[in-house]
Motif scaffolding. Structure first.
Motif, PDB file in Angstrom:
ATOM      1  N   LEU A 209       0.817  -1.212   0.000  1.00 33.18           N
ATOM      2  CA  LEU A 209       0.000   0.000   0.000  1.00 33.18           C
ATOM      3  C   LEU A 209       0.852   1.263   0.000  1.00 33.18           C
ATOM      4  CD1 LEU A 209      -2.682   1.437   0.071  1.00 33.18           C
ATOM      5  CD2 LEU A 209      -2.708   1.189   2.567  1.00 33.18           C
ATOM      6  N   VAL A 210       1.890   1.288   0.834  1.00 31.89           N
ATOM      7  CA  VAL A 210       2.750   2.476   0.877  1.00 31.89           C
ATOM      8  C   VAL A 210       3.398   2.696  -0.487  1.00 31.89           C
ATOM      9  CG1 VAL A 210       4.804   3.503   1.937  1.00 31.89           C
ATOM     10  CG2 VAL A 210       3.153   2.259   3.353  1.00 31.89           C
ATOM     11  N   GLU A 211       3.827   1.621  -1.138  1.00 35.88           N
ATOM     12  CA  GLU A 211       4.429   1.748  -2.471  1.00 35.88           C
ATOM     13  C   GLU A 211       3.402   2.250  -3.484  1.00 35.88           C
ATOM     14  OE1 GLU A 211       6.852  -0.787   0.044  1.00 35.88           O
ATOM     15  OE2 GLU A 211       4.706  -0.799  -0.444  1.00 35.88           O
ATOM     16  N   ARG A 212       2.156   1.800  -3.343  1.00 31.59           N
ATOM     17  CA  ARG A 212       1.103   2.272  -4.250  1.00 31.59           C
ATOM     18  C   ARG A 212       0.837   3.751  -4.040  1.00 31.59           C
ATOM     19  NH1 ARG A 212      -1.147   4.300  -7.291  1.00 31.59           N
ATOM     20  NH2 ARG A 212      -3.201   3.987  -8.263  1.00 31.59           N
ATOM     21  N   LEU A 213       0.802   4.183  -2.800  1.00 32.81           N
ATOM     22  CA  LEU A 213       0.633   5.606  -2.512  1.00 32.81           C
ATOM     23  C   LEU A 213       1.793   6.421  -3.065  1.00 32.81           C
ATOM     24  CD1 LEU A 213      -0.644   5.360   1.171  1.00 32.81           C
ATOM     25  CD2 LEU A 213      -1.916   6.358  -0.740  1.00 32.81           C
ATOM     26  N   ASP A 214       2.998   5.884  -2.938  1.00 37.64           N
ATOM     27  CA  ASP A 214       4.166   6.623  -3.403  1.00 37.64           C
ATOM     28  C   ASP A 214       4.195   6.714  -4.927  1.00 37.64           C
ATOM     29  OD1 ASP A 214       6.136   7.999  -1.878  1.00 37.64           O
ATOM     30  OD2 ASP A 214       7.662   6.788  -2.866  1.00 37.64           O
ATOM     31  N   ALA A 215       3.691   5.688  -5.595  1.00 35.85           N
ATOM     32  CA  ALA A 215       3.623   5.747  -7.058  1.00 35.85           C
ATOM     33  C   ALA A 215       2.678   6.861  -7.501  1.00 35.85           C
ATOM     34  CB  ALA A 215       3.152   4.398  -7.608  1.00 35.85           C
ATOM     35  N   TRP A 216       1.550   6.994  -6.801  1.00 37.44           N
ATOM     36  CA  TRP A 216       0.631   8.105  -7.105  1.00 37.44           C
ATOM     37  C   TRP A 216       1.292   9.443  -6.801  1.00 37.44           C
ATOM     38  CZ3 TRP A 216      -1.155  11.283  -3.058  1.00 37.44           C
ATOM     39  CH2 TRP A 216      -2.006  12.311  -3.460  1.00 37.44           C
ATOM     40  N   ARG A 217       1.983   9.529  -5.677  1.00 36.93           N
ATOM     41  CA  ARG A 217       2.617  10.790  -5.282  1.00 36.93           C
ATOM     42  C   ARG A 217       3.622  11.268  -6.320  1.00 36.93           C
ATOM     43  NH1 ARG A 217       7.393  12.242  -3.232  1.00 36.93           N
ATOM     44  NH2 ARG A 217       8.069  10.064  -3.100  1.00 36.93           N
ATOM     45  N   THR A 218       4.461  10.366  -6.792  1.00 38.30           N
ATOM     46  CA  THR A 218       5.500  10.767  -7.743  1.00 38.30           C
ATOM     47  C   THR A 218       4.924  11.109  -9.106  1.00 38.30           C
ATOM     48  OG1 THR A 218       5.884   8.418  -8.250  1.00 38.30           O
ATOM     49  CG2 THR A 218       7.295   9.436  -6.585  1.00 38.30           C
ATOM     50  N   ALA A 219       3.755  10.561  -9.437  1.00 37.20           N
ATOM     51  CA  ALA A 219       3.148  10.845 -10.737  1.00 37.20           C
ATOM     52  C   ALA A 219       2.296  12.111 -10.713  1.00 37.20           C
ATOM     53  CB  ALA A 219       2.297   9.652 -11.191  1.00 37.20           C
ATOM     54  N   ALA A 220       1.819  12.519  -9.535  1.00 39.31           N
ATOM     55  CA  ALA A 220       0.923  13.668  -9.424  1.00 39.31           C
ATOM     56  C   ALA A 220       1.708  14.979  -9.467  1.00 39.31           C
ATOM     57  CB  ALA A 220       0.123  13.584  -8.133  1.00 39.31           C
ATOM     58  N   ALA A 221       1.054  16.012  -9.999  1.00 43.71           N
ATOM     59  CA  ALA A 221       1.700  17.325 -10.087  1.00 43.71           C
ATOM     60  C   ALA A 221       1.801  17.994  -8.722  1.00 43.71           C
ATOM     61  CB  ALA A 221       0.921  18.212 -11.059  1.00 43.71           C
ATOM     62  N   ASP A 222       0.744  17.903  -7.925  1.00 45.13           N
ATOM     63  CA  ASP A 222       0.732  18.528  -6.598  1.00 45.13           C
ATOM     64  C   ASP A 222      -0.062  17.640  -5.647  1.00 45.13           C
ATOM     65  OD1 ASP A 222       0.873  20.227  -4.435  1.00 45.13           O
ATOM     66  OD2 ASP A 222      -0.678  21.603  -5.168  1.00 45.13           O
ATOM     67  N   PRO A 223       0.517  16.540  -5.183  1.00 40.42           N
ATOM     68  CA  PRO A 223      -0.217  15.621  -4.305  1.00 40.42           C
ATOM     69  C   PRO A 223      -0.503  16.254  -2.954  1.00 40.42           C
ATOM     70  CG  PRO A 223       2.099  14.992  -4.414  1.00 40.42           C
ATOM     71  CD  PRO A 223       1.920  16.101  -5.410  1.00 40.42           C
ATOM     72  N   ARG A 224      -1.785  16.300  -2.595  1.00 44.21           N
ATOM     73  CA  ARG A 224      -2.162  16.959  -1.341  1.00 44.21           C
ATOM     74  C   ARG A 224      -2.958  16.056  -0.405  1.00 44.21           C
ATOM     75  NH1 ARG A 224      -1.384  22.355  -1.330  1.00 44.21           N
ATOM     76  NH2 ARG A 224      -2.855  22.618   0.393  1.00 44.21           N
ATOM     77  N   LEU A 225      -3.803  15.179  -0.967  1.00 44.57           N
ATOM     78  CA  LEU A 225      -4.711  14.415  -0.111  1.00 44.57           C
ATOM     79  C   LEU A 225      -4.837  12.977  -0.604  1.00 44.57           C
ATOM     80  CD1 LEU A 225      -6.916  14.211   2.131  1.00 44.57           C
ATOM     81  CD2 LEU A 225      -8.563  14.972   0.402  1.00 44.57           C
ATOM     82  N   ALA A 226      -4.715  12.025   0.329  1.00 42.41           N
ATOM     83  CA  ALA A 226      -4.975  10.610   0.059  1.00 42.41           C
ATOM     84  C   ALA A 226      -5.975  10.118   1.087  1.00 42.41           C
ATOM     85  CB  ALA A 226      -3.688   9.791   0.121  1.00 42.41           C
TER      86      ALA A 226
END
Length: 405
Positions: A209-226
Protein backbone atom coordinates in the motif's frame (compact mmCIF):
# COMPACT_ATOMS: atom_id res chain seq x y z
CA UNK A 1 62.84 -18.23 -6.27
CA UNK A 2 59.22 -18.01 -5.31
CA UNK A 3 58.58 -18.23 -1.59
CA UNK A 4 55.98 -20.61 -0.20
CA UNK A 5 52.85 -18.94 1.22
CA UNK A 6 53.65 -18.60 4.95
CA UNK A 7 50.43 -19.93 6.39
CA UNK A 8 49.66 -22.79 4.03
CA UNK A 9 49.91 -26.37 5.44
CA UNK A 10 52.64 -28.70 4.19
CA UNK A 11 51.70 -31.71 2.10
CA UNK A 12 53.49 -34.68 3.70
CA UNK A 13 53.15 -38.35 2.79
CA UNK A 14 54.61 -41.09 5.03
CA UNK A 15 55.27 -43.47 2.13
CA UNK A 16 53.08 -46.32 3.26
CA UNK A 17 49.67 -44.82 2.43
CA UNK A 18 47.29 -46.55 0.12
CA UNK A 19 46.20 -44.68 -3.03
CA UNK A 20 42.82 -43.94 -1.39
CA UNK A 21 44.52 -42.52 1.71
CA UNK A 22 46.83 -40.35 -0.40
CA UNK A 23 43.80 -39.06 -2.30
CA UNK A 24 42.03 -38.21 0.97
CA UNK A 25 45.15 -36.46 2.36
CA UNK A 26 45.51 -34.47 -0.85
CA UNK A 27 41.82 -33.47 -0.86
CA UNK A 28 42.10 -32.28 2.74
CA UNK A 29 45.24 -30.30 1.85
CA UNK A 30 43.49 -28.59 -1.05
CA UNK A 31 40.39 -27.74 1.01
CA UNK A 32 42.45 -26.28 3.86
CA UNK A 33 44.64 -24.27 1.50
CA UNK A 34 41.64 -22.83 -0.35
CA UNK A 35 40.04 -21.75 2.93
CA UNK A 36 43.24 -19.94 3.98
CA UNK A 37 43.55 -18.26 0.59
CA UNK A 38 39.90 -17.17 0.77
CA UNK A 39 40.46 -15.57 4.18
CA UNK A 40 43.61 -13.81 2.96
CA UNK A 41 41.78 -12.49 -0.07
CA UNK A 42 38.95 -11.09 2.07
CA UNK A 43 41.53 -9.38 4.29
CA UNK A 44 43.28 -7.88 1.26
CA UNK A 45 39.99 -6.59 -0.17
CA UNK A 46 39.20 -4.94 3.15
CA UNK A 47 42.63 -3.29 3.18
CA UNK A 48 42.19 -2.17 -0.41
CA UNK A 49 39.40 0.15 0.69
CA UNK A 50 41.80 1.87 3.07
CA UNK A 51 44.45 2.20 0.34
CA UNK A 52 42.33 4.72 -1.52
CA UNK A 53 42.90 7.24 1.26
CA UNK A 54 46.68 6.84 1.81
CA UNK A 55 49.63 8.60 0.16
CA UNK A 56 52.09 6.96 -2.29
CA UNK A 57 54.74 6.89 0.46
CA UNK A 58 52.42 5.04 2.81
CA UNK A 59 51.51 2.63 0.03
CA UNK A 60 55.23 1.87 -0.59
CA UNK A 61 55.73 1.11 3.09
CA UNK A 62 52.66 -1.10 3.21
CA UNK A 63 53.77 -3.02 0.11
CA UNK A 64 57.16 -3.68 1.68
CA UNK A 65 55.55 -5.11 4.80
CA UNK A 66 53.23 -7.31 2.74
CA UNK A 67 56.19 -8.73 0.78
CA UNK A 68 57.74 -9.85 4.09
CA UNK A 69 60.82 -7.71 3.42
CA UNK A 70 61.52 -6.20 6.84
CA UNK A 71 64.83 -4.85 5.57
CA UNK A 72 63.10 -2.68 2.99
CA UNK A 73 60.35 -1.74 5.41
CA UNK A 74 62.89 -0.76 8.07
CA UNK A 75 64.80 1.33 5.53
CA UNK A 76 61.67 3.14 4.45
CA UNK A 77 60.46 3.52 7.99
CA UNK A 78 63.82 4.88 9.08
CA UNK A 79 63.71 7.51 6.38
CA UNK A 80 60.10 8.42 7.01
CA UNK A 81 59.61 7.87 10.69
CA UNK A 82 56.65 10.23 10.82
CA UNK A 83 54.50 8.00 8.65
CA UNK A 84 51.69 6.14 10.39
CA UNK A 85 49.57 3.65 8.58
CA UNK A 86 45.89 4.50 8.71
CA UNK A 87 43.97 2.32 11.12
CA UNK A 88 41.01 0.49 9.71
CA UNK A 89 38.00 1.64 11.73
CA UNK A 90 35.35 -1.03 11.91
CA UNK A 91 31.96 0.12 10.64
CA UNK A 92 29.23 0.28 13.27
CA UNK A 93 26.48 -2.27 12.99
CA UNK A 94 23.92 0.49 12.35
CA UNK A 95 25.97 2.42 9.78
CA UNK A 96 22.93 2.59 7.51
CA UNK A 97 20.92 4.55 10.07
CA UNK A 98 20.84 8.33 9.76
CA UNK A 99 21.10 10.13 13.07
CA UNK A 100 18.19 12.43 13.94
CA UNK A 101 19.87 13.98 16.99
CA UNK A 102 20.28 17.76 17.04
CA UNK A 103 21.24 20.22 19.75
CA UNK A 104 18.67 22.65 21.07
CA UNK A 105 20.28 25.85 19.73
CA UNK A 106 20.55 24.44 16.22
CA UNK A 107 16.92 23.39 16.29
CA UNK A 108 15.84 26.85 17.44
CA UNK A 109 17.68 28.40 14.50
CA UNK A 110 16.06 26.16 11.91
CA UNK A 111 13.28 27.39 9.60
CA UNK A 112 10.45 25.09 8.54
CA UNK A 113 7.65 25.38 6.04
CA UNK A 114 4.34 26.17 7.75
CA UNK A 115 1.96 23.28 8.32
CA UNK A 116 -0.12 22.72 5.20
CA UNK A 117 -3.87 22.57 5.78
CA UNK A 118 -5.71 20.65 3.11
CA UNK A 119 -9.19 21.31 4.53
CA UNK A 120 -8.54 24.36 6.72
CA UNK A 121 -9.52 23.78 10.32
CA UNK A 122 -10.20 20.08 9.80
CA UNK A 123 -7.51 18.24 7.80
CA UNK A 124 -3.79 19.02 8.03
CA UNK A 125 -0.77 17.22 6.60
CA UNK A 126 -0.06 13.96 8.37
CA UNK A 127 -2.43 11.11 9.20
CA UNK A 128 -6.02 11.78 10.23
CA UNK A 129 -8.29 9.03 11.55
CA UNK A 130 -11.90 9.62 10.53
CA UNK A 131 -14.22 7.43 12.62
CA UNK A 132 -17.96 6.95 12.48
CA UNK A 133 -20.72 4.42 12.86
CA UNK A 134 -21.65 2.26 9.87
CA UNK A 135 -23.95 3.98 7.37
CA UNK A 136 -23.76 7.31 9.19
CA UNK A 137 -22.14 9.06 6.23
CA UNK A 138 -18.41 9.11 6.86
CA UNK A 139 -17.69 7.88 3.31
CA UNK A 140 -19.77 10.75 1.93
CA UNK A 141 -17.66 13.13 4.01
CA UNK A 142 -14.42 11.53 2.80
CA UNK A 143 -15.56 11.80 -0.82
CA UNK A 144 -16.49 15.44 -0.23
CA UNK A 145 -12.95 16.11 0.99
CA UNK A 146 -11.51 14.54 -2.16
CA UNK A 147 -13.78 16.46 -4.54
CA UNK A 148 -13.10 19.77 -2.78
CA UNK A 149 -9.33 19.36 -2.98
CA UNK A 150 -9.28 18.10 -6.58
CA UNK A 151 -11.49 20.96 -7.77
CA UNK A 152 -10.39 23.71 -5.40
CA UNK A 153 -13.95 23.80 -4.04
CA UNK A 154 -15.67 23.97 -0.66
CA UNK A 155 -15.99 21.36 2.07
CA UNK A 156 -17.54 21.93 5.50
CA UNK A 157 -17.89 25.59 4.64
CA UNK A 158 -14.22 26.28 3.88
CA UNK A 159 -12.44 26.56 0.54
CA UNK A 160 -9.65 24.12 -0.22
CA UNK A 161 -6.54 24.85 -2.24
CA UNK A 162 -6.62 22.83 -5.43
CA UNK A 163 -4.30 19.86 -5.76
CA UNK A 164 -4.21 16.17 -6.55
CA UNK A 165 -6.16 13.67 -4.45
CA UNK A 166 -6.60 9.91 -4.43
CA UNK A 167 -9.53 8.09 -2.85
CA UNK A 168 -9.36 4.35 -2.12
CA UNK A 169 -13.06 3.47 -1.85
CA UNK A 170 -12.44 -0.12 -0.87
CA UNK A 171 -16.02 -0.94 0.16
CA UNK A 172 -17.46 0.34 -3.12
CA UNK A 173 -17.29 -0.50 -6.80
CA UNK A 174 -17.06 1.83 -9.78
CA UNK A 175 -20.81 1.82 -10.41
CA UNK A 176 -21.59 2.86 -6.83
CA UNK A 177 -18.86 5.49 -6.92
CA UNK A 178 -20.26 6.93 -10.13
CA UNK A 179 -23.73 7.10 -8.57
CA UNK A 180 -22.34 8.92 -5.54
CA UNK A 181 -20.55 11.44 -7.73
CA UNK A 182 -23.78 12.09 -9.62
CA UNK A 183 -25.54 12.76 -6.32
CA UNK A 184 -23.05 15.25 -4.92
CA UNK A 185 -22.01 17.08 -8.09
CA UNK A 186 -24.31 19.73 -9.52
CA UNK A 187 -25.77 19.04 -12.95
CA UNK A 188 -24.89 22.49 -14.20
CA UNK A 189 -21.66 24.31 -13.58
CA UNK A 190 -20.05 21.04 -12.51
CA UNK A 191 -16.44 21.37 -11.26
CA UNK A 192 -13.60 19.55 -13.00
CA UNK A 193 -12.57 16.56 -10.88
CA UNK A 194 -9.95 15.10 -13.22
CA UNK A 195 -7.35 15.54 -10.47
CA UNK A 196 -9.24 13.08 -8.26
CA UNK A 197 -8.01 9.49 -8.68
CA UNK A 198 -10.49 6.80 -7.62
CA UNK A 199 -9.48 3.27 -6.63
CA UNK A 200 -11.65 0.37 -5.47
CA UNK A 201 -8.81 -2.05 -4.66
CA UNK A 202 -5.60 -1.75 -2.65
CA UNK A 203 -2.99 -4.05 -1.08
CA UNK A 204 -2.49 -4.38 2.67
CA UNK A 205 -0.31 -1.87 4.50
CA UNK A 206 2.55 -4.37 4.73
CA UNK A 207 2.05 -5.75 1.22
CA UNK A 208 2.43 -2.75 -1.07
CA UNK A 209 0.00 0.00 0.00
CA UNK A 210 2.75 2.48 0.88
CA UNK A 211 4.43 1.75 -2.47
CA UNK A 212 1.10 2.27 -4.25
CA UNK A 213 0.63 5.61 -2.51
CA UNK A 214 4.17 6.62 -3.40
CA UNK A 215 3.62 5.75 -7.06
CA UNK A 216 0.63 8.10 -7.11
CA UNK A 217 2.62 10.79 -5.28
CA UNK A 218 5.50 10.77 -7.74
CA UNK A 219 3.15 10.84 -10.74
CA UNK A 220 0.92 13.67 -9.42
CA UNK A 221 1.70 17.33 -10.09
CA UNK A 222 0.73 18.53 -6.60
CA UNK A 223 -0.22 15.62 -4.31
CA UNK A 224 -2.16 16.96 -1.34
CA UNK A 225 -4.71 14.42 -0.11
CA UNK A 226 -4.98 10.61 0.06
CA UNK A 227 -7.98 8.79 1.53
CA UNK A 228 -8.16 5.12 2.54
CA UNK A 229 -11.73 3.94 3.14
CA UNK A 230 -11.70 1.78 5.21
CA UNK A 231 -8.74 0.80 7.38
CA UNK A 232 -10.13 -2.69 7.95
CA UNK A 233 -9.61 -3.45 4.25
CA UNK A 234 -5.85 -2.76 4.35
CA UNK A 235 -4.99 -3.72 7.89
CA UNK A 236 -2.32 -6.46 8.21
CA UNK A 237 -3.08 -9.59 10.15
CA UNK A 238 -2.04 -9.48 13.80
CA UNK A 239 1.09 -11.46 14.67
CA UNK A 240 0.78 -14.38 17.04
CA UNK A 241 3.09 -12.82 19.61
CA UNK A 242 1.76 -9.24 19.28
CA UNK A 243 -0.39 -7.63 21.92
CA UNK A 244 -3.35 -5.58 20.73
CA UNK A 245 -1.75 -2.17 21.31
CA UNK A 246 1.44 -3.05 19.41
CA UNK A 247 -0.55 -4.58 16.55
CA UNK A 248 -2.71 -1.45 16.19
CA UNK A 249 0.26 0.92 16.36
CA UNK A 250 2.42 -1.03 13.92
CA UNK A 251 -0.49 -1.39 11.49
CA UNK A 252 -1.01 2.36 11.18
CA UNK A 253 2.47 3.83 11.77
CA UNK A 254 3.85 3.09 8.24
CA UNK A 255 1.07 5.24 6.78
CA UNK A 256 1.72 7.99 9.30
CA UNK A 257 5.43 8.01 8.48
CA UNK A 258 4.72 8.21 4.75
CA UNK A 259 2.30 11.11 5.16
CA UNK A 260 4.62 13.06 7.46
CA UNK A 261 7.69 12.47 5.33
CA UNK A 262 6.01 13.84 2.20
CA UNK A 263 3.83 16.55 3.84
CA UNK A 264 0.66 14.98 2.50
CA UNK A 265 -2.68 14.68 4.27
CA UNK A 266 -3.72 11.04 4.59
CA UNK A 267 -7.25 10.36 5.85
CA UNK A 268 -7.89 6.81 7.07
CA UNK A 269 -11.56 5.99 7.57
CA UNK A 270 -12.41 3.57 10.36
CA UNK A 271 -15.28 2.49 12.59
CA UNK A 272 -16.19 3.41 16.15
CA UNK A 273 -17.35 1.24 19.03
CA UNK A 274 -21.05 0.81 19.73
CA UNK A 275 -20.61 1.93 23.34
CA UNK A 276 -20.74 5.67 23.94
CA UNK A 277 -17.80 7.40 25.66
CA UNK A 278 -17.50 10.56 27.71
CA UNK A 279 -14.88 11.70 25.22
CA UNK A 280 -16.22 11.03 21.69
CA UNK A 281 -12.65 10.69 20.37
CA UNK A 282 -12.23 7.59 22.54
CA UNK A 283 -14.93 5.83 20.52
CA UNK A 284 -12.46 4.83 17.78
CA UNK A 285 -12.62 1.06 17.40
CA UNK A 286 -9.44 -0.64 18.63
CA UNK A 287 -6.84 0.21 21.25
CA UNK A 288 -5.10 3.51 21.91
CA UNK A 289 -2.41 2.25 19.55
CA UNK A 290 -4.47 3.57 16.63
CA UNK A 291 -5.16 7.00 18.09
CA UNK A 292 -1.57 7.18 19.34
CA UNK A 293 -0.18 6.65 15.85
CA UNK A 294 -2.47 9.24 14.24
CA UNK A 295 -1.69 12.96 14.04
CA UNK A 296 -5.35 13.98 14.21
CA UNK A 297 -8.66 12.32 14.98
CA UNK A 298 -12.14 13.16 13.66
CA UNK A 299 -15.27 11.38 14.85
CA UNK A 300 -18.63 11.69 13.12
CA UNK A 301 -21.38 10.88 15.61
CA UNK A 302 -25.12 11.28 15.98
CA UNK A 303 -26.62 12.25 19.33
CA UNK A 304 -30.05 13.35 20.47
CA UNK A 305 -29.07 16.86 19.38
CA UNK A 306 -28.26 15.69 15.85
CA UNK A 307 -25.08 14.77 13.97
CA UNK A 308 -21.81 16.24 15.17
CA UNK A 309 -18.17 16.22 14.11
CA UNK A 310 -15.59 16.11 16.87
CA UNK A 311 -11.91 16.70 16.21
CA UNK A 312 -8.57 16.99 17.96
CA UNK A 313 -4.98 16.82 16.73
CA UNK A 314 -1.41 17.98 16.86
CA UNK A 315 -1.95 20.69 14.27
CA UNK A 316 -5.67 21.43 14.52
CA UNK A 317 -7.65 23.09 17.28
CA UNK A 318 -10.22 21.02 19.14
CA UNK A 319 -13.53 21.21 17.32
CA UNK A 320 -17.13 20.21 17.99
CA UNK A 321 -19.35 21.12 15.07
CA UNK A 322 -23.03 20.53 14.49
CA UNK A 323 -23.65 19.20 10.99
CA UNK A 324 -26.47 18.82 8.51
CA UNK A 325 -26.62 16.15 5.78
CA UNK A 326 -28.38 16.97 2.55
CA UNK A 327 -28.11 15.57 -0.99
CA UNK A 328 -25.00 13.54 -0.17
CA UNK A 329 -23.08 16.42 1.38
CA UNK A 330 -22.31 17.45 4.93
CA UNK A 331 -22.50 21.12 5.89
CA UNK A 332 -21.65 22.87 9.14
CA UNK A 333 -24.49 24.49 11.07
CA UNK A 334 -22.09 25.97 13.61
CA UNK A 335 -20.36 25.12 16.86
CA UNK A 336 -22.27 22.34 18.60
CA UNK A 337 -22.94 24.45 21.69
CA UNK A 338 -24.29 27.34 19.57
CA UNK A 339 -26.40 24.97 17.49
CA UNK A 340 -27.89 23.48 20.64
CA UNK A 341 -28.82 26.97 21.85
CA UNK A 342 -30.36 27.67 18.44
CA UNK A 343 -32.47 24.54 18.77
CA UNK A 344 -33.71 25.72 22.17
CA UNK A 345 -34.59 29.11 20.76
CA UNK A 346 -36.46 27.49 17.92
CA UNK A 347 -38.41 25.41 20.44
CA UNK A 348 -39.32 28.58 22.36
CA UNK A 349 -40.51 30.28 19.17
CA UNK A 350 -42.63 27.25 18.27
CA UNK A 351 -44.18 27.34 21.76
CA UNK A 352 -44.96 31.05 21.43
CA UNK A 353 -46.47 30.49 17.99
CA UNK A 354 -48.72 27.83 19.53
CA UNK A 355 -50.14 30.39 21.98
CA UNK A 356 -47.94 29.85 25.03
CA UNK A 357 -46.86 33.30 26.16
CA UNK A 358 -45.80 33.24 29.81
CA UNK A 359 -42.40 31.85 30.82
CA UNK A 360 -44.14 29.15 32.86
CA UNK A 361 -46.30 28.01 29.94
CA UNK A 362 -43.34 28.01 27.55
CA UNK A 363 -41.15 26.09 30.01
CA UNK A 364 -43.84 23.44 30.42
CA UNK A 365 -44.31 23.18 26.65
CA UNK A 366 -40.62 22.60 25.87
CA UNK A 367 -39.70 20.68 29.03
CA UNK A 368 -37.15 23.15 30.39
CA UNK A 369 -36.77 24.84 33.79
CA UNK A 370 -38.61 28.17 34.10
CA UNK A 371 -35.43 30.00 35.13
CA UNK A 372 -33.63 28.81 32.00
CA UNK A 373 -36.55 29.86 29.81
CA UNK A 374 -36.71 33.32 31.41
CA UNK A 375 -32.99 33.82 30.79
CA UNK A 376 -33.31 32.65 27.19
CA UNK A 377 -36.35 34.87 26.57
CA UNK A 378 -34.36 37.88 27.70
CA UNK A 379 -31.63 37.00 25.21
CA UNK A 380 -34.17 36.50 22.46
CA UNK A 381 -35.82 39.86 23.13
CA UNK A 382 -32.44 41.58 22.92
CA UNK A 383 -31.73 39.78 19.63
CA UNK A 384 -35.12 40.69 18.16
CA UNK A 385 -36.29 37.06 18.19
CA UNK A 386 -39.16 37.69 20.60
CA UNK A 387 -41.26 40.61 21.87
CA UNK A 388 -42.29 41.23 25.47
CA UNK A 389 -45.61 42.83 26.37
CA UNK A 390 -46.26 44.97 29.41
CA UNK A 391 -47.95 42.07 31.14
CA UNK A 392 -44.80 39.92 31.11
CA UNK A 393 -45.98 37.84 28.21
CA UNK A 394 -43.87 36.98 25.18
CA UNK A 395 -44.83 36.72 21.53
CA UNK A 396 -42.97 36.03 18.31
CA UNK A 397 -41.63 39.10 16.53
CA UNK A 398 -43.83 40.59 13.87
CA UNK A 399 -41.29 39.54 11.20
CA UNK A 400 -39.62 36.17 11.72
CA UNK A 401 -35.84 36.16 12.08
CA UNK A 402 -35.55 32.36 11.90
CA UNK A 403 -32.69 31.71 9.43
CA UNK A 404 -34.30 28.47 8.31
CA UNK A 405 -37.17 30.34 6.72
Amino acid sequence: MTETAPDLPHLIFGGDETPEQREAIFADYVATSLAIIHDQRAELESEAEALEAITPEERELLDAKRCHRPDIAAKIFGLRNTIELPATTPKPANDNQRSTAIDGESLLAMEFEPVRYVVPGYIAEGLTLLGGRPKLGKSWLALDFGIAVASGGMSLGVRCQQGDAIYFALEDNQRRLRDRLRVVLPRSDRPDISRLTLETEAPKVNAGLVERLDAWRTAAADPRLAIVDTFAMVRPARGRQQDSYAADYEALSPLQRWASEHNIALVVVTHVRKMEADDPLEMISGTNGLTGAADSILVLNRTSDGPKLYGRGRDIEEIEKALRFDAGRWSVIGDAADAKRSDERRAVMDAMAAGHQSPGEIAKAIGKPVANVQYLLGKMVAAGEAEKSKYGLYTPPSESSDPSE
